[in-house]
Write a protein that holds these residues in place. Structure first.
Motif, PDB file in Angstrom:
ATOM      1  N   ASP A   1       0.833  -1.205   0.000  1.00 39.22           N
ATOM      2  CA  ASP A   1       0.000   0.000   0.000  1.00 39.22           C
ATOM      3  C   ASP A   1       0.868   1.257   0.000  1.00 39.22           C
ATOM      4  OD1 ASP A   1      -2.401   1.322  -0.156  1.00 39.22           O
ATOM      5  OD2 ASP A   1      -3.140   0.670   1.805  1.00 39.22           O
TER       6      ASP A   1
ATOM      7  N   SER B   1      -4.807  -4.320  -9.266  1.00 42.96           N
ATOM      8  CA  SER B   1      -5.554  -5.533  -8.955  1.00 42.96           C
ATOM      9  C   SER B   1      -7.024  -5.444  -9.327  1.00 42.96           C
ATOM     10  CB  SER B   1      -5.416  -5.872  -7.466  1.00 42.96           C
ATOM     11  OG  SER B   1      -5.778  -4.754  -6.678  1.00 42.96           O
ATOM     12  N   ASP B   2      -7.502  -4.246  -9.688  1.00 45.40           N
ATOM     13  CA  ASP B   2      -8.882  -4.095 -10.160  1.00 45.40           C
ATOM     14  C   ASP B   2      -8.985  -4.079 -11.679  1.00 45.40           C
ATOM     15  OD1 ASP B   2      -9.913  -4.046  -7.625  1.00 45.40           O
ATOM     16  OD2 ASP B   2     -10.030  -1.865  -7.490  1.00 45.40           O
TER      17      ASP B   2
ATOM     18  N   ASP C   1      -9.545  -9.592  -5.959  1.00 41.99           N
ATOM     19  CA  ASP C   1     -10.225  -8.920  -4.854  1.00 41.99           C
ATOM     20  C   ASP C   1      -9.412  -8.977  -3.571  1.00 41.99           C
ATOM     21  OD1 ASP C   1     -12.375  -8.231  -6.443  1.00 41.99           O
ATOM     22  OD2 ASP C   1     -13.533 -10.014  -5.919  1.00 41.99           O
ATOM     23  N   GLU C   2      -8.677 -10.066  -3.360  1.00 39.47           N
ATOM     24  CA  GLU C   2      -7.893 -10.198  -2.129  1.00 39.47           C
ATOM     25  C   GLU C   2      -6.793  -9.143  -2.083  1.00 39.47           C
ATOM     26  OE1 GLU C   2      -5.120 -13.509   0.193  1.00 39.47           O
ATOM     27  OE2 GLU C   2      -6.432 -14.129  -1.453  1.00 39.47           O
ATOM     28  N   THR C   3      -6.122  -8.943  -3.215  1.00 41.34           N
ATOM     29  CA  THR C   3      -5.078  -7.915  -3.255  1.00 41.34           C
ATOM     30  C   THR C   3      -5.685  -6.535  -3.075  1.00 41.34           C
ATOM     31  OG1 THR C   3      -3.625  -9.238  -4.648  1.00 41.34           O
ATOM     32  CG2 THR C   3      -3.310  -6.861  -4.692  1.00 41.34           C
ATOM     33  N   SER C   4      -6.807  -6.274  -3.716  1.00 41.17           N
ATOM     34  CA  SER C   4      -7.447  -4.965  -3.588  1.00 41.17           C
ATOM     35  C   SER C   4      -7.758  -4.643  -2.132  1.00 41.17           C
ATOM     36  CB  SER C   4      -8.723  -4.917  -4.422  1.00 41.17           C
ATOM     37  OG  SER C   4      -8.444  -5.115  -5.794  1.00 41.17           O
ATOM     38  N   ALA C   5      -8.213  -5.631  -1.389  1.00 42.33           N
ATOM     39  CA  ALA C   5      -8.553  -5.418   0.011  1.00 42.33           C
ATOM     40  C   ALA C   5      -7.320  -5.143   0.863  1.00 42.33           C
ATOM     41  CB  ALA C   5      -9.294  -6.633   0.556  1.00 42.33           C
ATOM     42  N   SER C   6      -6.141  -5.580   0.407  1.00 44.68           N
ATOM     43  CA  SER C   6      -4.918  -5.435   1.199  1.00 44.68           C
ATOM     44  C   SER C   6      -4.243  -4.088   0.993  1.00 44.68           C
ATOM     45  CB  SER C   6      -3.937  -6.559   0.847  1.00 44.68           C
ATOM     46  OG  SER C   6      -3.401  -6.377  -0.453  1.00 44.68           O
TER      47      SER C   6
ATOM     48  N   PRO D   1      -5.811  -0.694   1.132  1.00 47.45           N
ATOM     49  CA  PRO D   1      -6.987   0.180   1.292  1.00 47.45           C
ATOM     50  C   PRO D   1      -6.724   1.640   0.960  1.00 47.45           C
ATOM     51  CG  PRO D   1      -6.096  -0.461   3.428  1.00 47.45           C
ATOM     52  CD  PRO D   1      -5.416  -1.322   2.411  1.00 47.45           C
TER      53      PRO D   1
ATOM     54  N   ALA E   1      -6.674   1.919  -2.840  1.00 45.97           N
ATOM     55  CA  ALA E   1      -8.013   1.649  -3.372  1.00 45.97           C
ATOM     56  C   ALA E   1      -8.946   2.827  -3.133  1.00 45.97           C
ATOM     57  CB  ALA E   1      -8.564   0.376  -2.739  1.00 45.97           C
TER      58      ALA E   1
END
Length: 377
Positions: free
Chosen positions: A117, A326-327, A334-339, A341, A344
């Protein structure tokens, strides 16, 4: 009232453009035409004296030992990493919000992107990068996003402590300086893009790899031309046919001495925008020589509304970049996107305003007035 242009069907509003390359190039037309004529008369169009002169001038100006011209900025990322020994299967840590250019290069190599991030400046965070290191990690790619350098002392220390290659993607930060060292001089290897809209832009595609070690430079020179050690003798690879041609090198040599003044004007534009405070708009930091205002990017939770308001005021805007890596449909993880924040969330809020040296003071004030008069709807 914003400026008007006469059109054959009547009078139409003229938008303040996000960028205006015709304005940028017009004062240099005579010098650029002379450069074209010089190359044409010489009859040497690839890997000749113009490229050698530009490589040497670029390296000297930014305190780099070696500079190797290539065809474009994405090739520069790939060849820089290959030159530093990154191979298929290696893990490479990078930020997820820089347009997927580094990830594209990694895909060509077969290396694995590992996303960390970003910080408040939207650059790679040293803390989140450290948490991503595994026994398979071989490199960290640092993109200096929007013209703001990342925290290079911390990232340099992180790479050294873990015996990792540190690569800088300086496509948006040419000329920036942090703690007395230029963008590109902190890493083991670095890449530059001279796409026409960059702070230093060619009249077409062009790129460059810079480094301190002669061995890396020699390998990149081989890899940019099929892996040849001599003509038609391929000794290394996978390689590319990726060469910065003589015309683009000559055009870039004309512009290189003007870069510092252009960057200073960009900073001045950015500083004026930053003074136009609005409760719903978050401005970037604009202070310091480690910022060259390649793009002026604000954040707001009501991005579509602000875009519409700017358009109604005759001001262009854009989004850099609407999707984190990742989007992207090609990836969709989705797992990478959530990691990630912070990255994103920023991708849903960022908006780019016009920022280039040729903006007039009147146009700058128009942008500021539009920001200040926005009612949030």
């Amino acid at each position: 009232m914003h400026d008007l242009d006469q059109h054959k069907t009547g009078w139409i509003p003229r938008l303040i453009a996000l960028n205006d390359l015709s304005r940028h190039m017009q004062p240099m037309q005579e010098a650029l035409q002379a450069a074209f004529a010089r190359v044409l008369a010489r009859g040497w169009f690839v890997l000749g004296p113009e490229l050698q002169a530009f490589e040497q001038a670029f390296a000297s100006q930014f305190s780099l030992n070696h500079a190797v011209g290539v065809a474009n900025g994405t090739d520069a990322i790939e060849l820089a990493l290959r030159g530093a020994g990154i191979c298929a299967g290696d893990e490479v840590i990078l930020a997820p919000n820089a347009g997927m250019y580094a990830a594209t290069a990694l895909a060509a190599i077969g290396a694995t992107p590992v996303y960390a991030d970003v910080d408040d400046d939207l650059n790679l965070s040293p803390q989140t990068a450290a948490a991503c290191i595994t026994p398979r990690t071989r490199a960290i790619v640092v993109t200096h996003l929007f013209g703001r350098m990342a925290d290079m002392p911390s990232l340099r220390q992180l790479a050294d402590d873990n015996a990792l290659v540190l690569m800088e993607d300086c496509a948006q930060a040419v000329g920036a300086v942090q703690h007395g060292r230029h963008a590109g001089a902190w890493g083991d290897v670095s890449s530059f893009s001279f796409y026409p809209t960059k702070n230093l832009g060619a009249l077409g595609d062009a790129g460059l790899v810079a480094c301190h070690q002669a061995s890396i430079a020699a390998r990149v020179r081989q890899l940019r031309q099929y892996g040849w050690t001599s003509k038609y003798v391929v000794a290394d690879g996978p390689a590319r046919n990726s060469r910065l041609d003589e015309l683009q090198a000559a055009f870039l040599s004309v512009q290189l001495p003007m870069l510092a003044d252009w960057n200073a004007r960009r900073r001045a534009v950015a500083a004026r925008y930053a003074s136009a405070r609005h409760p719903l708009i978050r401005h970037p930091r604009t202070e310091g020589d480690d910022y060259v205002a390649h793009l002026y990017v604000v954040r707001t939770s009501k991005r579509d509304a602000l875009m519409g308001h700017l358009r109604d005021c005759g001001i262009s805007s854009d989004i850099h970049y609407p999707l984190i890596d990742s989007d992207q449909p090609f990836v969709h993880d989705d797992e990478t996107s959530a990691s990630v924040p912070v990255a994103a969330a920023a991708s849903r809020e960022i908006l780019t305003l016009p920022c280039y040296p040729e903006l007039t003071d009147h146009e700058i004030e128009q942008v500021c007035k539009a920001l200040l008069t926005w009612n949030g709807e």
